[in-house]
Design an enzyme around this catalytic site. Structure first.
Site, short mmCIF file in Angstrom:
data_model
loop_
_atom_site.label_atom_id
_atom_site.label_comp_id
_atom_site.label_asym_id
_atom_site.label_seq_id
_atom_site.Cartn_x
_atom_site.Cartn_y
_atom_site.Cartn_z
N HIS A 1 -12.99 0.01 -6.43
CA HIS A 1 -14.12 0.96 -6.41
C HIS A 1 -13.66 2.39 -6.11
O HIS A 1 -14.40 3.34 -6.31
CB HIS A 1 -15.23 0.50 -5.45
N ASP B 1 0.86 -1.20 0.00
CA ASP B 1 0.00 0.00 0.00
C ASP B 1 0.89 1.24 0.00
O ASP B 1 2.12 1.14 0.02
CB ASP B 1 -0.94 -0.01 1.22
N GLY C 1 4.34 1.07 -2.00
CA GLY C 1 4.41 1.25 -3.45
C GLY C 1 3.13 1.86 -3.98
O GLY C 1 2.08 1.76 -3.34
C1 LIG Z 1 -10.84 1.85 0.58
S1 LIG Z 1 -9.25 1.46 1.13
C2 LIG Z 1 -9.38 -0.29 1.40
C3 LIG Z 1 -8.32 -0.81 2.33
C4 LIG Z 1 -8.39 -2.33 2.54
N1 LIG Z 1 -8.15 -3.06 1.33
C5 LIG Z 1 -9.71 -2.72 3.16
O1 LIG Z 1 -10.57 -3.21 2.43
O2 LIG Z 1 -9.86 -2.53 4.35
C6 LIG Z 1 -8.31 1.56 -0.36
C7 LIG Z 1 -6.84 1.28 -0.15
O3 LIG Z 1 -6.22 1.21 -1.43
C8 LIG Z 1 -5.00 1.87 -1.35
N2 LIG Z 1 -4.65 2.37 -2.68
C9 LIG Z 1 -5.45 3.07 -3.51
N3 LIG Z 1 -4.77 3.40 -4.60
C10 LIG Z 1 -3.52 2.91 -4.46
C11 LIG Z 1 -2.36 2.96 -5.26
N4 LIG Z 1 -2.34 3.61 -6.42
N5 LIG Z 1 -1.26 2.31 -4.82
C12 LIG Z 1 -1.27 1.66 -3.62
N6 LIG Z 1 -2.34 1.60 -2.82
C13 LIG Z 1 -3.44 2.23 -3.24
C14 LIG Z 1 -5.28 3.02 -0.40
O4 LIG Z 1 -4.10 3.55 0.12
C15 LIG Z 1 -6.16 2.36 0.64
O5 LIG Z 1 -5.42 1.79 1.69
#
Ligand SMILES: C[S@@+](CC[C@H](N)C(=O)[O-])C[C@H]1O[C@@H](n2cnc3c(N)ncnc32)[C@H](O)[C@@H]1O
Length: 503
Positions: free
Chosen positions: A258, A212, A238
């Protein structure tokens, strides 16, 4: 008239009053937000107290605190008896660190960031962009997350809020995934690490990684340590727009896609595909959006319609139907091999493999070369019917069945296999298919097909070519040949089990 009478305990309000109730419902999340920010539930955790005692503990204005607590009584979060307030079951969910806490979720939704973006919904609907985009352009797609990395408190609230939402769904998600043959899992965009903890706790042989952005690192490492999983888990920082996640047997991707529009989602899915070897699976976890309806607040359709707007205003993302998730995965070069709902009735797991797994390189974009091929012989070519509607011929080698039983054909586990089998002796084993009913059709000969039904056995006599038996999922069965016979089977082979026939 009938409506009004049947509902006489709660009079039906005229439309303008009904709408007015929606209009003033903005008061509710702010009252809950103030209570969670101030820690009112924590102040009452030890037992009933007067509003004066609570304001004394929190250092808040006594009369204003009383007024807020009265509103919380009206909402059913507190009860009031002889001047003392207590937490109701609902109110307990606002306390910190309880197994049912949604305090951080309330702090996030009612906090300045989300409140500001929702305040720009009209503009977002005019432009189709997230709040702020197009006015003062965002520095980068991940600007919001990058800002959180610099502001530890917002990051902690956001990641804890995500953990609160994932916590209850996690056991059902873990159960819906086949972990056979997997050694390592990466939770891509795994944020707080909550889901990875649930996976590793349920499957002690697995090792895992959260991949993340920087904002999630400290919180995830702290959670892994708290749950005693530091030795089996790590965190990799990353950005999925330009960096591949580490490779693993299972790449989990929950509630990440989403967050983004189709173009950005495709970038993320492509980075994941590039990290996937021939046997690896991507497991996307999202709640597919149901058709909209005028259901009451609290139903899935209601929640998904509003979550969709929440994605629009905050990051420009969107909720999608099952068909839209399937299309997105296929566009990224991932073949969907199965979709199943989890036990909570909200999320589904989409399992996908790398389409270019055999040859490497870019995903196959040419039409299915197998379509229209033939004639084939069922003696030498079986057919795999994929969950995505594919029919793929499978050349049968001598070692096919032993390879299959040793897990060397993971691509055949999902969907159904049409196979052919000739035999002149009774089977030496019972078998059982836990994930789907089987059809066994007699092509020639005469067979007694035996189904285990509790302590008894049911024998289905197949005597005429074309006659068949339906074997329910989970039912052990075997066959006895009365002469040389051949059968055609249509089997959901995932998780098939065998045990010897004792004579
Ligand atoms: C809505 S949260 C969901 C977190 C976790 N998967 C959960 O369901 O509890 C979205 C996650 O995706 C990560 N994320 C979104 N875009 C990203 C990217 N380009 N690179 C790395 N992580 C990303 C965000 O930092 C965040 O932690």
């Amino acid at each position: 008239m009938v409506r009004a009478m049947s509902n006489h305990h709660r009079p039906v309000l005229p439309p303008s009053r009904q709408l007015s109730q929606h209009i003033i419902s903005l008061w509710v999340p702010q009252a809950i937000h103030a209570a969670s920010e101030l820690g009112i539930a924590d102040a009452l955790a030890a037992g009933p107290a007067t509003s004066h005692e609570v304001s004394g503990k929190l250092g808040t204005h006594p009369e204003a605190t009383l007024r807020l607590m009265k509103a919380l009584v009206a909402l059913g979060l507190l009860s009031l008896s002889e001047g003392r307030f207590s937490l109701t079951e609902l109110g307990q969910c606002l306390a910190s660190d309880t197994p049912t806490s949604v305090r951080s979720w309330s702090r996030l939704m009612g906090g300045a960031w989300v409140w500001r973006t929702w305040g720009q919904l009209t503009t977002c609907v005019r432009t189709g962009h997230a709040a702020g985009v197009g006015e003062a352009a965002r520095a980068s797609d991940t600007e919001l997350f990058d800002a959180m990395a610099k502001d530890g408190e917002t990051a902690a609230i956001f990641n804890q809020a995500m953990a609160e939402l994932t916590r209850d769904a996690a056991p059902g998600i873990v159960d819906a995934i086949d972990w056979g043959g997997v050694e390592r899992v990466v939770d891509v965009g795994g944020g707080s690490g909550e889901l990875l903890c649930a996976v590793l706790e349920a499957h002690p042989h697995l090792r895992g990684d959260v991949f993340d952005l920087e904002h999630a690192r400290a919180g995830a490492l702290a959670l892994l340590a708290k749950r005693g999983l530091t030795g089996r888990a790590s965190f990799t920082v990353g950005n999925l727009f330009d960096t591949r996640p580490p490779s693993a047997g299972v790449l989990l991707l929950k509630s990440v896609i989403h967050t983004w529009d189709d173009a950005r989602s495709l970038q993320i899915l492509t980075r994941c595909r590039e990290a996937m070897g021939p046997r690896d699976r991507l497991v996307l976890v999202e709640p597919p959006a149901p058709a909209p309806d005028a259901s009451l607040p609290g139903t899935l359709a209601w929640m998904m319609a509003f979550s969709d707007l929440n994605m629009l205003v905050n990051t420009g993302g969107k909720e999608r139907t099952e068909a839209e998730y399937r299309a997105l995965l296929e566009q990224a070069g991932l073949r969907v091999i199965g979709v199943r709902p989890t036990s909570d009735g909200i999320f589904s797991v989409f399992e996908a493999v790398n389409m270019s797994r055999q040859g490497g390189g870019a995903p196959r974009e040419e039409p299915n070369m197998n379509a229209g091929s033939g004639p084939h012989s069922i003696d030498t070519t079986y057919v795999h019917l994929g969950d995505g509607g594919t029919a793929t011929p499978i050349e049968v080698t001598e070692s096919f069945w032993s390879d299959l039983s040793q897990g060397r054909h993971p691509e055949l586990e999902r969907g159904r296999l049409i196979s052919h089998f000739s035999f002149d002796e009774d089977w030496s084993t019972w078998e059982m298919h836990p994930h789907g009913d089987e059809i066994v059709l007699l092509l020639s000969g005469a067979v007694d097909f035996v189904l285990e039904q509790g302590p008894r056995e049911k024998v289905v006599r197949l005597r005429t070519p074309g006659s068949f038996v339906l074997v329910p999922r989970g039912v052990w069965h075997t066959a006895k040949a009365l002469e040389r016979s051949s059968i055609l089977a249509i089997t959901a082979g995932e998780g098939t089990q065998h045990r010897p026939v004792t004579r």
